[in-house]
Write an enzyme that holds these catalytic residues in place. Structure first.
Site, mmCIF file in Angstrom:
data_model
loop_
_atom_site.group_PDB
_atom_site.id
_atom_site.type_symbol
_atom_site.label_atom_id
_atom_site.label_comp_id
_atom_site.label_asym_id
_atom_site.label_seq_id
_atom_site.Cartn_x
_atom_site.Cartn_y
_atom_site.Cartn_z
ATOM 1 N N GLY A 10 -23.278 64.710 -12.196
ATOM 2 C CA GLY A 10 -23.117 63.780 -11.087
ATOM 3 C C GLY A 10 -23.821 64.233 -9.819
ATOM 4 O O GLY A 10 -24.571 65.208 -9.810
ATOM 5 N N GLU A 22 -33.268 62.571 -7.277
ATOM 6 C CA GLU A 22 -34.476 62.072 -7.953
ATOM 7 C C GLU A 22 -34.863 62.892 -9.186
ATOM 8 O O GLU A 22 -35.558 62.387 -10.066
ATOM 9 C CB GLU A 22 -35.649 62.029 -6.968
ATOM 10 C CG GLU A 22 -35.529 60.862 -6.000
ATOM 11 C CD GLU A 22 -36.353 61.084 -4.749
ATOM 12 O OE1 GLU A 22 -37.545 61.440 -4.892
ATOM 13 O OE2 GLU A 22 -35.795 60.928 -3.646
ATOM 14 N N GLY A 23 -34.403 64.147 -9.237
ATOM 15 C CA GLY A 23 -34.650 64.953 -10.440
ATOM 16 C C GLY A 23 -33.955 64.304 -11.633
ATOM 17 O O GLY A 23 -34.567 64.088 -12.693
ATOM 18 N N HIS A 24 -32.670 63.963 -11.449
ATOM 19 C CA HIS A 24 -31.954 63.251 -12.521
ATOM 20 C C HIS A 24 -32.616 61.897 -12.773
ATOM 21 O O HIS A 24 -32.738 61.460 -13.921
ATOM 22 C CB HIS A 24 -30.496 62.979 -12.124
ATOM 23 C CG HIS A 24 -29.686 64.216 -11.853
ATOM 24 N ND1 HIS A 24 -29.292 64.582 -10.590
ATOM 25 C CD2 HIS A 24 -29.209 65.166 -12.685
ATOM 26 C CE1 HIS A 24 -28.586 65.699 -10.653
ATOM 27 N NE2 HIS A 24 -28.521 66.082 -11.911
#
Ligand code: PAF
Length: 284
Positions: free
Chosen positions: A34, A38-40
């Site tokens: 959670g 932006e990486g996720h």
């Protein structure tokens, strides 16, 4: 109207995935804790482009945190997480309670019994990768994805999960996705939110050291001690920084190497104030 489905139970996920599979659709999984950034987002986008359906798990996994670590203070914002998941093309978000994932008397863990999880982050976080392997293996059993997507920022985690998948014959393709950075170079991390203004500036010493080390290797330097020494000097100039480790290891076994060559992983963990940040580069 939102097309994004939210599931809080294992049964809901299983029923949805069963329905998809009966239609011959492929499934991608993006495991997360959670507070998505932006990486996720790039992991979700990659999954959505490579698989027919994408499941994002949002679960702050207690078994990978030691009692002295930041489980309680770890940032959460499920409303924002849903917005990013939908924007990046996810189809289902699995957001279970701890009690849905772990029985009170849970006594089964998945652990790699080699040096791999004891190196790098494992030195200061001895139970961390056992918790990661356990929860990821449970998510694999629940979602039964064709592919699962992980960030290269957590390079040791990625190598360990690849090893677990191989050793346990999971038959799931593990896809590593590149580190996403802020404009000034800092690797995106949910933990960046802990940094105050002064620490945020100081944290740039990690990416500066990564880029400098990388440039030395690109110029032909292969002596690990020299490269690591230069990187450490740069970090040590920053008064708010305290090095946990800066190491060069084999990209598969995680064992230290003296010579930097193809597939060497140069990785670091550095405390900025109380916040522990990681970064790395791999030699292509
Ligand atoms: O990388 C993370 O966010 C976590 O370690 C993971 C893979 C979601 C397992 O809890």
């Amino acid at each position: 109207m939102s097309n994004l489905k939210i599931a809080t139970t294992i049964k809901e996920v299983r029923d949805t995935v069963k329905e998809w599979k009966s239609q011959g659709l492929t499934v991608g999984l993006v495991p997360t804790m959670g507070y998505l950034h932006e990486g996720h987002g790039s992991l979700i986008k990659t999954s959505a482009s490579e698989c027919d359906k994408t499941v994002v798990s949002v679960f702050l996994n207690p078994t990978q945190f030691a009692p002295n670590e930041d489980l309680e203070s770890y940032p959460r914002d499920f409303e924002q997480d849903k917005v990013l998941c939908e924007k990046m093309g996810a189809d289902l978000v699995f957001h279970p309670e701890v009690s849905e994932m772990y029985e009170q008397d849970n006594a089964t863990f998945v652990e790699i019994l080699s040096e791999m999880p004891k190196q790098l982050c494992g030195k200061t976080r001895p139970i961390h990768f056992r918790g990661v392997c356990t929860v990821v293996s449970k998510l694999f059993n629940i979602v039964t994805p064709d592919k699962a997507f992980f960030g290269e920022k957590d390079a040791q985690q990625l190598a360990i999960i690849k090893r677990m998948v191989r050793d346990m014959s999971y038959g799931i393709e593990i896809v590593g996705c590149p580190i996403i950075r802020e404009e000034d170079g800092l690797a995106k991390s949910s933990r960046n939110t802990y940094l105050n203004e002064e620490e945020r500036k100081a944290a740039l010493c990690l990416s500066k050291a990564i880029f400098f080390g990388q440039s030395l290797v690109e110029k032909g330097e292969t002596n690990a001690n020299k490269v690591l020494g230069e990187m450490k000097n740069l970090i040590n100039k920053e008064p708010l920084a305290r090095i946990d480790y800066v190491e060069a290891v084999d990209g598969v076994t995680m064992m230290p190497v003296d010579k930097i060559e193809k597939d060497t992983l140069v990785a670091m963990a550095v405390y900025i104030g109380k916040t522990r940040l990681i970064d790395n580069f791999s030699v292509k």
